[in-house]
Design a protein around this motif. Structure first.
Motif, mmCIF file in Angstrom:
data_model
loop_
_atom_site.group_PDB
_atom_site.id
_atom_site.type_symbol
_atom_site.label_atom_id
_atom_site.label_comp_id
_atom_site.label_asym_id
_atom_site.label_seq_id
_atom_site.Cartn_x
_atom_site.Cartn_y
_atom_site.Cartn_z
ATOM 1 N N VAL A 98 0.833 -1.198 0.000
ATOM 2 C CA VAL A 98 0.000 0.000 0.000
ATOM 3 C C VAL A 98 0.877 1.261 0.000
ATOM 4 O O VAL A 98 1.957 1.282 0.563
ATOM 5 C CB VAL A 98 -0.979 0.013 1.196
ATOM 6 N N ILE A 99 0.399 2.281 -0.671
ATOM 7 C CA ILE A 99 1.052 3.584 -0.683
ATOM 8 C C ILE A 99 0.086 4.575 -0.052
ATOM 9 O O ILE A 99 -1.041 4.730 -0.514
ATOM 10 C CB ILE A 99 1.409 4.034 -2.111
ATOM 11 N N VAL A 100 0.526 5.248 1.006
ATOM 12 C CA VAL A 100 -0.359 6.147 1.742
ATOM 13 C C VAL A 100 0.477 7.234 2.404
ATOM 14 O O VAL A 100 1.625 7.004 2.758
ATOM 15 C CB VAL A 100 -1.187 5.353 2.781
ATOM 16 N N GLY A 101 -0.099 8.438 2.546
ATOM 17 C CA GLY A 101 0.626 9.529 3.194
ATOM 18 C C GLY A 101 0.865 9.261 4.669
ATOM 19 O O GLY A 101 1.946 9.498 5.190
ATOM 20 N N ALA A 102 -0.150 8.767 5.375
ATOM 21 C CA ALA A 102 -0.046 8.471 6.810
ATOM 22 C C ALA A 102 -0.786 7.192 7.120
ATOM 23 O O ALA A 102 -1.801 6.890 6.494
ATOM 24 C CB ALA A 102 -0.631 9.615 7.628
ATOM 25 N N GLY A 103 -0.311 6.465 8.113
ATOM 26 C CA GLY A 103 -0.974 5.227 8.489
ATOM 27 C C GLY A 103 -2.401 5.414 8.953
ATOM 28 O O GLY A 103 -3.259 4.587 8.691
ATOM 29 N N PHE A 104 -2.688 6.530 9.642
ATOM 30 C CA PHE A 104 -4.012 6.735 10.221
ATOM 31 C C PHE A 104 -4.733 7.936 9.606
ATOM 32 O O PHE A 104 -5.741 7.781 8.945
ATOM 33 C CB PHE A 104 -3.874 6.896 11.743
ATOM 34 N N VAL A 105 -4.241 9.149 9.848
ATOM 35 C CA VAL A 105 -4.827 10.381 9.305
ATOM 36 C C VAL A 105 -3.704 11.213 8.711
ATOM 37 O O VAL A 105 -2.698 11.456 9.367
ATOM 38 C CB VAL A 105 -5.550 11.205 10.398
ATOM 39 N N SER A 106 -3.878 11.666 7.481
ATOM 40 C CA SER A 106 -2.829 12.447 6.848
ATOM 41 C C SER A 106 -2.680 13.826 7.473
ATOM 42 O O SER A 106 -1.594 14.243 7.830
ATOM 43 C CB SER A 106 -3.093 12.580 5.352
ATOM 44 N N SER A 107 -3.776 14.551 7.629
ATOM 45 C CA SER A 107 -3.705 15.918 8.128
ATOM 46 C C SER A 107 -4.748 16.145 9.218
ATOM 47 O O SER A 107 -5.923 15.870 9.021
ATOM 48 C CB SER A 107 -3.947 16.905 6.977
ATOM 49 N N VAL A 108 -4.304 16.650 10.383
ATOM 50 C CA VAL A 108 -5.181 17.006 11.486
ATOM 51 C C VAL A 108 -4.984 18.489 11.747
ATOM 52 O O VAL A 108 -3.876 18.927 12.033
ATOM 53 C CB VAL A 108 -4.859 16.194 12.753
ATOM 54 N N SER A 109 -6.057 19.279 11.618
ATOM 55 C CA SER A 109 -5.944 20.721 11.783
ATOM 56 C C SER A 109 -7.106 21.257 12.605
ATOM 57 O O SER A 109 -8.264 21.021 12.272
ATOM 58 C CB SER A 109 -5.925 21.401 10.413
ATOM 59 N N ALA A 110 -6.795 21.999 13.678
ATOM 60 C CA ALA A 110 -7.823 22.594 14.527
ATOM 61 C C ALA A 110 -7.653 24.108 14.529
ATOM 62 O O ALA A 110 -6.613 24.612 14.913
ATOM 63 C CB ALA A 110 -7.730 22.050 15.945
ATOM 64 N N VAL A 111 -8.672 24.808 14.049
ATOM 65 C CA VAL A 111 -8.743 26.267 14.136
ATOM 66 C C VAL A 111 -9.946 26.532 15.030
ATOM 67 O O VAL A 111 -11.077 26.480 14.573
ATOM 68 C CB VAL A 111 -8.926 26.911 12.749
#
Length: 194
Positions: A98-111
């Motif tokens: 498999v090719i993936v940016g992150a194992g779980f979540v690629s981007s986590v952002s809180a504003v």
């Protein structure tokens, strides 16, 4: 048109309005197979009002996910103090090749708002191409908080930028903030526990 998010089960979850006790819940959902998209289960979870809870979900993912995608969710964002996102007891199994940016979540952002990821893990077999075991980019702005608690990854992390065994890059954004050795800052808070 704009950018579209794709997931093995759900393309996007969007919490735009909050009327009293409205909450978006995704529970006991599972994907097993080849996914070509942003997330193995969900492409994007975004809220600026209604709280979102994702719990007891899993993804066994093979194939080529978007290189900026995540094994469970591609992108998680909150843009309001009432728009909280909680991810509990979820599991990702990355299958050979498999090719993936992150194992779980690629981007986590809180504003504003808060994001909690708790009791989640990633397992990966050989030949996994990923930038980080759990999350590629973790970001907290202004009066927001992001907490990662009791999570782990035993997936192999290949070279890439940003790269990390658990988290590739963390950023608490506020001109008066700095990330301390405890991996937290105020008012934008990033906390990693256990």
């Amino acid at each position: 048109g704009g950018y579209h998010y794709t997931g093995g089960l759900i393309g996007g979850i969007y919490g735009y309005q909050h009327y009293g006790s409205d909450t978006i819940i995704v529970e006991n959902c599972h994907v097993d197979g080849e996914v070509n998209g942003n997330g193995g289960l969900i492409g994007r979870a975004f809220t600026e009002a209604a709280p979102i809870t994702i719990s007891k979900c899993s993804a066994k993912v093979s194939g080529v996910l978007d290189p900026s995608g995540g094994g469970l969710i591609g992108q998680v964002d909150t843009y309001s103090s009432s728009g909280d996102i909680t991810i509990l007891e979820c599991f990702v199994n990355l299958v050979d090749g498999v090719i993936v940016g992150a194992g779980f979540v690629s981007s986590v952002s809180a504003v504003d708002g808060s994001i909690l990821i708790k009791d989640c893990y990633v397992s990966g077999q050989d030949n996994i191409n990923t930038y980080s075991g759990l999350i590629t980019v973790l970001r907290a702005d202004s009066a927001s908080s992001v907490t990662i608690e009791n999570c782990y990854s035993d997936a192999t992390v290949s070279t890439g930028y940003p790269a990390g065994g658990l988290i590739g890059s963390m950023d608490a954004v506020d001109k008066y903030s700095e990330i301390e050795s405890s991996i937290s800052s105020i008012p934008g808070t990033l906390t990693v526990k256990n």
